[in-house]
Scaffold this motif. Structure first.
Motif, PDB file in Angstrom:
ATOM      1  N   LEU A  29      37.819  30.729   1.788  1.00 56.91           N
ATOM      2  CA  LEU A  29      37.178  30.221   0.578  1.00 56.91           C
ATOM      3  C   LEU A  29      36.656  28.801   0.796  1.00 56.91           C
ATOM      4  CD1 LEU A  29      36.527  30.735  -2.433  1.00 56.91           C
ATOM      5  CD2 LEU A  29      38.717  29.654  -2.974  1.00 56.91           C
ATOM      6  N   GLY A  30      35.386  28.585   0.465  1.00 58.48           N
ATOM      7  CA  GLY A  30      34.797  27.262   0.572  1.00 58.48           C
ATOM      8  C   GLY A  30      34.217  26.931   1.925  1.00 58.48           C
ATOM      9  N   TYR A  31      34.402  27.812   2.908  1.00 54.95           N
ATOM     10  CA  TYR A  31      33.808  27.591   4.230  1.00 54.95           C
ATOM     11  C   TYR A  31      32.385  28.149   4.269  1.00 54.95           C
ATOM     12  CZ  TYR A  31      38.272  26.164   6.342  1.00 54.95           C
ATOM     13  OH  TYR A  31      39.423  25.499   6.660  1.00 54.95           O
ATOM     14  N   ILE A  32      31.637  27.761   5.311  1.00 51.74           N
ATOM     15  CA  ILE A  32      30.272  28.226   5.503  1.00 51.74           C
ATOM     16  C   ILE A  32      30.218  29.098   6.749  1.00 51.74           C
ATOM     17  CG2 ILE A  32      27.880  27.543   5.905  1.00 51.74           C
ATOM     18  CD1 ILE A  32      28.830  26.788   3.180  1.00 51.74           C
ATOM     19  N   LEU A  33      29.607  30.271   6.607  1.00 56.11           N
ATOM     20  CA  LEU A  33      29.471  31.185   7.741  1.00 56.11           C
ATOM     21  C   LEU A  33      28.675  30.545   8.866  1.00 56.11           C
ATOM     22  CD1 LEU A  33      28.654  34.754   6.367  1.00 56.11           C
ATOM     23  CD2 LEU A  33      30.583  34.106   7.808  1.00 56.11           C
ATOM     24  N   ALA A  34      29.182  30.683  10.085  1.00 52.30           N
ATOM     25  CA  ALA A  34      28.466  30.184  11.257  1.00 52.30           C
ATOM     26  C   ALA A  34      27.618  31.262  11.911  1.00 52.30           C
ATOM     27  CB  ALA A  34      29.463  29.618  12.271  1.00 52.30           C
ATOM     28  N   LYS A  35      27.981  32.528  11.683  1.00 52.77           N
ATOM     29  CA  LYS A  35      27.241  33.637  12.279  1.00 52.77           C
ATOM     30  C   LYS A  35      26.970  34.701  11.214  1.00 52.77           C
ATOM     31  CE  LYS A  35      29.260  33.150  16.925  1.00 52.77           C
ATOM     32  NZ  LYS A  35      30.054  33.822  17.987  1.00 52.77           N
ATOM     33  N   THR A  36      25.810  35.341  11.337  1.00 52.03           N
ATOM     34  CA  THR A  36      25.463  36.434  10.427  1.00 52.03           C
ATOM     35  C   THR A  36      26.466  37.577  10.577  1.00 52.03           C
ATOM     36  OG1 THR A  36      23.125  35.863  10.473  1.00 52.03           O
ATOM     37  CG2 THR A  36      23.676  38.117   9.848  1.00 52.03           C
ATOM     38  N   VAL A 206      33.357  18.802  -2.834  1.00 51.50           N
ATOM     39  CA  VAL A 206      32.577  19.337  -1.719  1.00 51.50           C
ATOM     40  C   VAL A 206      33.462  20.142  -0.777  1.00 51.50           C
ATOM     41  CG1 VAL A 206      32.755  17.333  -0.178  1.00 51.50           C
ATOM     42  CG2 VAL A 206      30.682  18.716  -0.130  1.00 51.50           C
ATOM     43  N   GLY A 207      34.668  20.477  -1.226  1.00 56.18           N
ATOM     44  CA  GLY A 207      35.519  21.388  -0.467  1.00 56.18           C
ATOM     45  C   GLY A 207      36.502  20.743   0.477  1.00 56.18           C
TER      46      GLY A 207
END
Length: 392
Positions: A29-36, A206-207
């Motif tokens: 939760l709150g992280y950003i995907l690095a790969k599709t 901002v997480g």
């Protein structure tokens, strides 16, 4: 001294993305995907009933014999004749021979047969295989924020681990001989230290939920020593106070002594002019003014986008809103002004108490109104630009 636009560009150019890591979906939760991410299955993986009711082959008939039951979790592919139906429940497997589900409220039923009193359209209440997503389709593109719904969707596809950008480790260093920790007795000449708590709260928006706070007196040797300890351990260091030009402001000197590269110092703005931004290796350093309103303003304008950039967000800045001004605003300073304001659906009102030391107006503001440095006057009913800061 540089302009706001230059400072924003320098911050963006120097706040590169963090390294990536594998993480369990239920902790993302709150992280950003690095790969599709691609789907390993179709969802739903079979034709499902969208209702509690009866599955049958659509026709002009209204009466059907009920020959079996399909519950969620079952996979009995009952063979149906044209006059037969299956009792079925929401989420259950729809037999291959059935194409429609009538909800139970629209039938008259006994143990062996049903009479449909309100005939549905053909294919009604049947979720097609892959209705949400087909196997190998894109679930989420890289740089997508992981929300509770995203965690639910990934999990229902059987995905348990994803690649995300690490969140930066952030430290706050508070300087000042005049500061007293809240909860203690306040001697004359002292003030309660609030910036660290304020910045920790701002970081949570901002997480960044875990931060370490350090304190140091206004002494050059002590400040240099503290920075020598802190800088190697963190990705971002926020310093509160000690960055102006007073006799006891040692932060800049201590930073340079610790081989922090100065990327800019002082911005043509009010409040928040005396800010230092630098870098040592991949560690970013923001030396913020000690005045609370200046410190928080510069957090929203500069620190916020730097953190979002490092976390992998595609949009790093606070969004900009346009509203009509409800009164004239003069600007004789030649500086960019960030004014605490309240906006509604159409207009914006600038609040009183714009001093860099005042948080009382900041506490009720939901935006910062931007007055450009080259604008000598903003007129009533003129369209102006805001940075929304409420809604956290």
């Amino acid at each position: 001294m540089i302009q706001v636009s230059q400072a924003l560009t320098i911050v963006a150019e120097n706040s590169s993305e963090m390294p990536t890591q594998k993480i369990q979906v239920n902790k993302a939760l709150g992280y950003i995907l690095a790969k599709t991410v691609h789907s390993p299955i179709a969802m739903p993986p079979f034709r499902q009933s969208a209702m509690d009711g009866y599955a049958f082959t659509h026709s002009k008939r209204h009466q059907y014999d009920v020959i079996s039951t399909s519950q969620a979790g079952d996979h009995v592919n009952t063979k149906l004749e044209f006059n037969e139906a299956v009792r079925i429940f929401t989420g259950a497997f729809v037999p291959d021979d059935a194409d429609t589900v009538v909800m139970q409220e629209h039938v008259m039923a006994n143990e062996k047969s049903i009479l449909i009193t309100n005939m549905p359209e053909q294919f009604a209440n049947v979720r097609s295989k892959g209705e949400q997503i087909q196997k190998d389709d894109v679930v989420f593109e890289a740089n997508t924020l992981i929300t509770p719904a995203a965690i639910g969707f990934l999990t229902c596809l059987g995905i348990t681990e994803i690649s995300v950008y690490k969140k930066p480790k952030v430290a706050i260093l508070v300087t000042g001989n005049e500061l007293v920790k809240p909860g203690k007795k306040l001697p004359k000449g002292k003030i309660f230290e609030s910036n660290s708590v304020m910045l920790q709260a701002a970081l949570q928006t901002v997480g960044i939920k875990k931060t370490k706070v350090y304190t140091v007196k206004d002494k050059l040797k002590a400040t240099k020593k503290a920075l020598k300890e802190i800088l190697p351990q963190y990705d971002i260091v926020l310093i509160s106070g000690g960055i102006s030009v007073g006799d006891y402001d040692f932060v800049k000197e201590a930073l340079l002594a610790n081989e922090v590269e100065e990327l800019f110092y002082k911005i043509n703005q009010r409040p928040g002019k005396p800010m230092f931004f630098g870098k040592r290796n991949e560690t970013l350093v923001f030396a913020l003014p000690g005045n609370p309103a200046s410190s928080l303003t510069n957090f929203y304008v500069y620190v916020y986008p730097a953190i979002r950039n490092k976390m992998g967000f595609s949009e790093i800045h606070l969004p900009k809103l346009i509203r009509k001004l409800n009164a004239d605003i003069p600007n004789t300073t030649g500086k960019t002004l960030f004014l605490k304001a309240i906006y509604d659906e159409t207009h914006v009102e600038v609040l009183g108490g714009q001093s860099s030391a005042m948080l009382n107006s900041f506490a009720i503001a939901n935006s910062l109104l931007i007055v450009p440095n080259d604008a000598e006057m903003l007129k009533k009913n003129e369209l102006v630009t805001l940075l929304p800061i409420g809604g956290f």
